[in-house]
Write a protein that holds these residues in place. Sequence first.
Motif, mmCIF file in Angstrom:
data_model
loop_
_atom_site.group_PDB
_atom_site.id
_atom_site.type_symbol
_atom_site.label_atom_id
_atom_site.label_comp_id
_atom_site.label_asym_id
_atom_site.label_seq_id
_atom_site.Cartn_x
_atom_site.Cartn_y
_atom_site.Cartn_z
ATOM 1 N N ALA A 449 0.842 -1.195 0.000
ATOM 2 C CA ALA A 449 0.000 0.000 0.000
ATOM 3 C C ALA A 449 0.875 1.243 0.000
ATOM 4 O O ALA A 449 1.937 1.268 0.629
ATOM 5 C CB ALA A 449 -0.923 0.022 1.215
ATOM 6 N N ILE A 450 0.432 2.253 -0.741
ATOM 7 C CA ILE A 450 1.076 3.563 -0.715
ATOM 8 C C ILE A 450 0.132 4.505 0.019
ATOM 9 O O ILE A 450 -0.937 4.836 -0.484
ATOM 10 C CB ILE A 450 1.362 4.078 -2.133
ATOM 11 N N GLU A 452 -0.124 7.808 3.292
ATOM 12 C CA GLU A 452 0.574 9.000 3.768
ATOM 13 C C GLU A 452 1.867 8.645 4.496
ATOM 14 O O GLU A 452 2.779 9.470 4.604
ATOM 15 C CB GLU A 452 -0.329 9.802 4.713
ATOM 16 N N GLU A 453 1.951 7.403 4.989
ATOM 17 C CA GLU A 453 3.134 6.984 5.741
ATOM 18 C C GLU A 453 4.233 6.414 4.860
ATOM 19 O O GLU A 453 5.326 6.113 5.341
ATOM 20 C CB GLU A 453 2.712 5.930 6.777
ATOM 21 N N GLY A 454 3.941 6.219 3.558
ATOM 22 C CA GLY A 454 4.946 5.680 2.660
ATOM 23 C C GLY A 454 4.475 4.417 1.971
ATOM 24 O O GLY A 454 3.283 4.081 1.984
ATOM 25 N N LEU A 455 5.423 3.713 1.364
ATOM 26 C CA LEU A 455 5.145 2.426 0.736
ATOM 27 C C LEU A 455 5.378 1.326 1.757
ATOM 28 O O LEU A 455 6.481 1.174 2.275
ATOM 29 C CB LEU A 455 6.053 2.212 -0.480
ATOM 30 N N ASN A 456 4.310 0.574 2.045
ATOM 31 C CA ASN A 456 4.419 -0.508 3.012
ATOM 32 C C ASN A 456 4.125 -1.828 2.320
ATOM 33 O O ASN A 456 3.125 -1.966 1.614
ATOM 34 C CB ASN A 456 3.432 -0.306 4.170
ATOM 35 N N VAL A 457 5.009 -2.812 2.515
ATOM 36 C CA VAL A 457 4.851 -4.144 1.937
ATOM 37 C C VAL A 457 4.825 -5.155 3.070
ATOM 38 O O VAL A 457 5.704 -5.141 3.939
ATOM 39 C CB VAL A 457 6.000 -4.480 0.960
ATOM 40 N N THR A 600 -4.110 -9.420 10.502
ATOM 41 C CA THR A 600 -4.671 -8.073 10.514
ATOM 42 C C THR A 600 -3.975 -7.237 9.448
ATOM 43 O O THR A 600 -2.756 -7.296 9.304
ATOM 44 C CB THR A 600 -4.498 -7.401 11.885
ATOM 45 N N TYR A 601 -4.778 -6.482 8.700
ATOM 46 C CA TYR A 601 -4.251 -5.562 7.702
ATOM 47 C C TYR A 601 -4.666 -4.148 8.074
ATOM 48 O O TYR A 601 -5.793 -3.910 8.508
ATOM 49 C CB TYR A 601 -4.810 -5.879 6.310
ATOM 50 N N LYS A 602 -3.762 -3.201 7.839
ATOM 51 C CA LYS A 602 -4.039 -1.797 8.115
ATOM 52 C C LYS A 602 -3.824 -1.012 6.830
ATOM 53 O O LYS A 602 -2.792 -1.133 6.175
ATOM 54 C CB LYS A 602 -3.110 -1.277 9.216
ATOM 55 N N LEU A 603 -4.814 -0.206 6.454
ATOM 56 C CA LEU A 603 -4.733 0.586 5.241
ATOM 57 C C LEU A 603 -5.290 1.967 5.536
ATOM 58 O O LEU A 603 -6.486 2.225 5.405
ATOM 59 C CB LEU A 603 -5.532 -0.075 4.116
ATOM 60 N N GLY A 604 -4.409 2.864 5.988
ATOM 61 C CA GLY A 604 -4.881 4.179 6.381
ATOM 62 C C GLY A 604 -5.867 4.062 7.530
ATOM 63 O O GLY A 604 -5.593 3.411 8.541
ATOM 64 N N ASN A 620 -13.533 -8.977 10.828
ATOM 65 C CA ASN A 620 -13.878 -7.659 11.354
ATOM 66 C C ASN A 620 -13.189 -6.589 10.525
ATOM 67 O O ASN A 620 -11.967 -6.634 10.322
ATOM 68 C CB ASN A 620 -13.443 -7.527 12.817
ATOM 69 N N ALA A 621 -13.985 -5.629 10.054
ATOM 70 C CA ALA A 621 -13.444 -4.553 9.226
ATOM 71 C C ALA A 621 -13.838 -3.210 9.813
ATOM 72 O O ALA A 621 -14.959 -3.034 10.298
ATOM 73 C CB ALA A 621 -13.966 -4.669 7.805
ATOM 74 N N GLU A 622 -12.888 -2.293 9.781
ATOM 75 C CA GLU A 622 -13.170 -0.910 10.140
ATOM 76 C C GLU A 622 -13.088 -0.082 8.862
ATOM 77 O O GLU A 622 -12.047 -0.057 8.205
ATOM 78 C CB GLU A 622 -12.187 -0.400 11.191
ATOM 79 N N CYS A 623 -14.201 0.554 8.500
ATOM 80 C CA CYS A 623 -14.323 1.273 7.233
ATOM 81 C C CYS A 623 -14.407 2.768 7.509
ATOM 82 O O CYS A 623 -15.282 3.221 8.257
ATOM 83 C CB CYS A 623 -15.564 0.805 6.475
ATOM 84 N N SER A 624 -13.502 3.518 6.909
ATOM 85 C CA SER A 624 -13.395 4.953 7.191
ATOM 86 C C SER A 624 -14.426 5.749 6.410
ATOM 87 O O SER A 624 -14.424 5.747 5.168
ATOM 88 C CB SER A 624 -11.989 5.448 6.841
ATOM 89 N N LEU A 625 -15.297 6.444 7.129
ATOM 90 C CA LEU A 625 -16.288 7.302 6.486
ATOM 91 C C LEU A 625 -15.619 8.535 5.872
ATOM 92 O O LEU A 625 -16.066 9.049 4.854
ATOM 93 C CB LEU A 625 -17.359 7.713 7.500
#
Length: 752
Positions: A449-450, A452-457, A600-604, A620-625
């Motif tokens: 994922a790219i 605000e924190e950078g490219l994370n693999v 667990t995956y984190k994407l922003g 379980n998913a947390e979806c950003s409004l």
Amino acid sequence: MKNYRLILTALSALAIVGCADNVNPDVPLVEREKEPVVFEGSGNLCYVGDDESDVEIETSTYTWSAHDDVIEITADIDLTEYKERGAYEIGHFTLPASTIAEFLGGVSVMDLDESTFYAVTPSGEKTDFTSYKPGMWITDTGESCGWSDGSAFWQWYVWGGKGETYDWDYNNHMSMFVLGGNPSNTPNNMPGKSLRTEARIVANGQTYRLVITYNFSELEKAVEGEGALQAFEYDDDWNIVGQYDLNSRYYYKISESSILLDFTIDTEEYLEIGDWEIGHFTFPRTTIQEMMGFDPATLDETSFYPIDAFGEPLEEFTSYKPGMWIDAKGEPTDYSGGAAYWQWYIWGGKTDKNGAVIGYDNDYEQFPDLFVIGSNPGNVNKITYDETFGSYAIMEANGNKYDITVNFTFSEHVLPPEGEGYQNVPMYAGNGELAYSSGVDGDHQWFWAITEEGLNVDVTAYVPAITEAGAWEFTGMVIPTEELAKAGVDVSQLGDIEYFYPLSSAGDKLTEWTSYEPGQWVDANGDASNWSDGSMYYQYQYDADHMYDGHFTEGLLVIGCNPDNAAAHADETVTAKAMMGELPVTINVHYVSVYPTALTYKLGNNSLSWVLTETAVNINAECSLAKFNDSWNWFGMVFNEKYINDYYGIDIDEVSADIEQFYPVAADGTPYTSWSSYEPGEWFDADGNAAAWDTGWSFWQYYTHSQYDYEIPNLLLLGNNCNPDIFTVGQTVTAKAKMNGIDWNVTLKIVE
């Protein structure tokens, strides 16, 4: 006497018409028979292109009509065009099922089956469909056959959803009528012939005929040739003393109506030579005379002239005549702005329309029929590699026009290698600003994922598979350079160690790469290492000059390790860090000795976690409004089905395809008999009950036995109906299902 009777008859008829209430009972009224309604259509056939869009075939047409008791379809097929394309599909058009239903008296062909819609033999006897139903393969004499013996087939896409599938999985092309052939048989069997096949439709107690006629054109004669371009060899006094082969290649095709020349150019070789001329070959003018019946050398600028891509004549040739300079878009230009040129040496000694003697570049008077191509080496950087651009001309003779096409393709390699099948499907989460992707590679899975924190693999690597394979590379993923550029990376500087450089575990800048550059070996702590002691390595192959170990996929990030060291890091995470300009890069490899039961995956602002227990799969998913957009999707991550299969002892591909084994349930546990989204997948409302897409709150889909909107196996996709007003921060909803007796719970929580 005869005239008198005629007058009386006419007066009687006039009375009947004028006095409808006073009808002569001796003259019965006969209602005039209604004109039969004729439904019809016509146009050009199309074929489905690589991006699943329709491409019109200018030289193949169709007509259809429905009248009386027959539906007639006739296709006039350019067999030369079909042979060149080499596909099974000849072409298609839309035969609207709704119109045919009106013709059949309200009976929809979608509701028929093989007892009321069936194929017949040439003698009229009922036979089975042999292609995708309803559809038929036939021989060159119209007999029923299989695909291997067939010269033609037809398929009408009206039975999707009835347990029938379609060729190419074009289930979204309802009412498409496909005509096709076997590219190994049809061009050999059908030139200049017509072929007819029939089927029957029974509706409202009446039998209708479906008659399909193929009219194949003659094959256009053509002569083809290919080989290596050549360059002249000179002595110290610049005398030509020989020729030698280049890596750049030519291909030509001369038909009775056109000439095609294709040039594939090894750009690296060309720039190393440093000349304006790329190369040449001798073009067989005698073959053109035999095929077209005239000598191009006898033409002048009124009968041999350049045209643009739309067929409009240009003012004049812009290189040595006949020849053209063009820019990288194919537009005419001069040498200063030119990306490529061609020159055909057939007019030596003639005068042009201005009276000037036509000469040749480099005084190649002694080489008639030479075809030279070249470029301005200072403009090569304006060319897009591996994209074809061309120049066009017309020859007029014998009352006909003959097309000439000259195509150029510049590449870093003579024949640019194709991609290796690595998944390259970037997705976006949150207003399109978070580019990411995830995928499965056998026992492993990965995510990048790219943000605000950078490219994370992040890679989950299964150690037993690495050890068994004994290979140094165990996975790879494509991170497109276009996505890096969107994040502010100057891709042109990735080869500069001052711009793209590795970091130590403490974050210190390092001055060299320890793997193929740009690439790094690291130890268990994330510090620079060599291959023998290394716990992990990565290599980013961002262009043709930085592709190693036989790889030829631009943007490929290769992940590997010394397989002898893998077991020592089981259940550990090894991290490598780097900087791409101002973009931080973090690569985490999680080595596991058993398949994980939770991740667990984190994407922003979004996150996803899943846990396998003996009684349930809990997602379980947390979806950003705040990151909501109108793409229908919250986001999605892969969920490797191998982990599920191993834990529960099932084959989820089979289970998920059987509604008896994997089915949704209501919030109170009541089973449903079908999925409300792509199976297995569910649209659900704010109470967790099944809903339609237009009234649903959100949905989930798991790409097991099928892949829908994305070509990503094992993708767990979470989405919504694009209405942000129905969501509130803190809102939590669970959609439930049963999988082989195990609870399947997908919980979505709306976060800021």
